[in-house]
Design a protein around this motif. Structure first.
Motif, short mmCIF file in Angstrom:
data_model
loop_
_atom_site.label_atom_id
_atom_site.label_comp_id
_atom_site.label_asym_id
_atom_site.label_seq_id
_atom_site.Cartn_x
_atom_site.Cartn_y
_atom_site.Cartn_z
N ILE A 143 17.63 13.87 50.00
CA ILE A 143 16.24 13.43 50.19
C ILE A 143 15.28 14.61 50.09
N GLY A 144 15.75 15.81 50.45
CA GLY A 144 14.91 17.00 50.29
C GLY A 144 14.63 17.30 48.83
N ASP A 145 15.67 17.15 47.99
CA ASP A 145 15.49 17.41 46.56
C ASP A 145 14.62 16.36 45.89
N CYS A 146 14.71 15.12 46.37
CA CYS A 146 13.95 14.03 45.75
C CYS A 146 12.51 13.96 46.24
N SER A 147 12.25 14.45 47.44
CA SER A 147 10.96 14.20 48.09
C SER A 147 9.77 14.74 47.31
N HIS A 148 9.94 15.86 46.59
CA HIS A 148 8.79 16.43 45.88
C HIS A 148 8.36 15.59 44.68
N ALA A 149 9.22 14.65 44.26
CA ALA A 149 8.89 13.81 43.10
C ALA A 149 8.40 12.42 43.50
N ILE A 150 8.27 12.16 44.81
CA ILE A 150 7.77 10.86 45.25
C ILE A 150 6.29 10.74 44.87
N SER A 170 30.74 3.35 40.87
CA SER A 170 30.70 4.66 41.54
C SER A 170 30.95 4.50 43.03
N GLU A 171 31.61 5.49 43.61
CA GLU A 171 31.83 5.50 45.05
C GLU A 171 30.73 6.28 45.77
N ASP A 172 29.87 6.93 45.01
CA ASP A 172 28.80 7.73 45.58
C ASP A 172 27.56 6.89 45.85
N ALA A 173 26.69 7.41 46.72
CA ALA A 173 25.36 6.86 46.88
C ALA A 173 24.42 7.68 46.01
N THR A 174 23.41 7.03 45.46
CA THR A 174 22.49 7.70 44.54
C THR A 174 21.06 7.61 45.07
N PHE A 175 20.35 8.73 44.98
CA PHE A 175 18.95 8.79 45.40
C PHE A 175 18.11 9.18 44.18
N VAL A 176 17.01 8.45 43.95
CA VAL A 176 16.15 8.73 42.80
C VAL A 176 14.69 8.64 43.24
N ALA A 177 13.87 9.57 42.76
CA ALA A 177 12.42 9.50 42.99
C ALA A 177 11.71 9.92 41.71
N THR A 178 10.55 9.30 41.46
CA THR A 178 9.76 9.67 40.29
C THR A 178 8.30 9.38 40.55
#
Length: 371
Positions: A143-150, A170-178
């Motif tokens: 969430i730290g890496d994504c937060s600047h792109a919100i 996928s077994e992973d969770a994915t976070f995306v911001a744009t």
């Protein structure tokens, strides 16, 4: 009604500034609810979009304890100004009506107005949420890496948060911001209990989580279509989700980037920052010219002057493209390792930045701009 140490009360009120609003039109929402659960006390804050519930220890709790609400910011200020190591006692004045509490610490005494605990709203989770357990450091990093792109553009409210989902297979969770100019995608390890709905976590909720996430351990997230709940140590955060459909971000990620350059992240960041010194506040474009394994950076500002810098890269590329200097700097700040790869296809097409040592699915897409 109870006694507690200053440190315990301060920890319970740590999120006052993040959750409560001093000038809310609904008076009860400016308050903190103090209630009892077995042998512990609980402080609850809410603004109807986010609820923070924090358990804290009391030195003693009297048998006549009654839940109450008092102005949260005022109580936080009073407790913060008590001497370190102080102990505070909170009691109800004599009388039939419960309209105030008395806080004493040493020779200090405060009488604070209360509102009925029964009027304080509660956010209740629907039954059978999906449980997602994520390592705390990975969740914090994602969430730290994504937060600047919100996005902060309210007209596109569905971009005002982080899209939290699981990709098929996928077994992973994915976070995306744009925000429409850049896109960040980050994968994390996760244990997921069932079918996982894709949800959009609001920007303010992300900020609250960033303040309280520990460095280690596992974080449990309960997810439904309308609410998300995070259990973080002695604090439980419950938040509404953004009601909207996140765009098909995978269509934005280019798949035909045949030009791949590897650069020293530190050198690139410093060079971009140097040439951007002469750029205007409105136009932060830096021209990137790739040729013969050398990258030339250039900024032209009719009002201030020109600037150029140059550094070497590994790979084969012959291309000229422009990027926003601040967006490049933000991207580099959220990519780990000494080297990054920059994948390109055409002057008008998006570019992909990746860490040379991270999962290739962890990426940042930058839209080009005219330089």
């Amino acid at each position: 009604m109870f006694k507690a140490e200053k440190s315990a009360l301060l920890s319970a009120l740590a999120l006052v500034g993040s959750v409560t609003e001093k000038r809310n039109t609904i008076p009860i929402l400016q308050n903190v609810l103090i209630e009892r659960e077995e042998d512990r006390l609980v402080a609850r804050l809410t603004n109807l979009d986010i609820e923070a519930k924090t358990f804290f220890k009391a030195v003693s709790i009297d048998s006549d304890f009654q839940p109450f609400t008092v102005p949260a910011s005022l109580l936080n200020d009073i407790v913060r100004k008590l001497p370190d190591g102080a102990e505070a006692s909170i009691a109800r004045p004599d009388g039939d009506k419960f309209t105030s509490i008395i806080l004493k610490s040493g020779r200090s005494r405060f009488a604070l107005q209360v509102l009925p605990a029964g009027d304080f709203p509660e956010m209740k989770m629907p039954a059978d949420p999906v449980r997602v357990t994520i390592p705390a450091d990975e969740l914090s990093g994602a969430i730290g890496d994504c937060s600047h792109a919100i996005s902060t553009e309210e007209t596109r409210h569905y971009l005002n948060g982080i899209f939290f989902h699981q990709l098929a297979g996928s077994e992973d969770a994915t976070f995306v911001a744009t925000d429409g100019h850049r896109l960040v995608k980050r994968l994390t390890q996760a244990e997921i209990s069932g079918a996982f709905p894709g949800v959009i976590i609001p920007r303010n909720t992300v900020r609250v989580l960033q303040k309280i996430l520990p460095d280690a351990g596992g974080i449990d997230l309960d997810v439904t279509e309308t609410l998300i709940r995070a259990v973080v140590g002695s604090t439980i955060i419950t938040s509404k989700l953004i009601d909207g459909t996140f765009p098909d971000y995978q269509r934005v990620i280019p798949s035909d980037c045949h030009l791949v350059c590897t650069l020293q992240a530190k050198h690139l960041g410093e060079a971009v920052d140097r040439v951007a010194t002469v750029s205007s506040e409105r136009g932060r474009a830096v021209q990137f010219t790739f040729a013969d394994q050398h990258l030339r950076l250039k900024v032209s500002n009719p009002d201030a002057g020109d600037a150029e810098d140059e550094l070497a890269f590994e790979g084969e590329a012959d291309l000229q493209i422009g990027f926003n200097a601040r967006y490049v700097g933000d991207a580099l700040a959220h990519l780990t390792g000494e080297k990054i790869t920059l994948s390109l296809s055409a002057p008008g097409a998006p570019a992909i930045l990746r860490s040379a040592i991270s999962n290739p699915e962890n990426l940042i897409v930058l839209m080009p701009m005219r330089a």
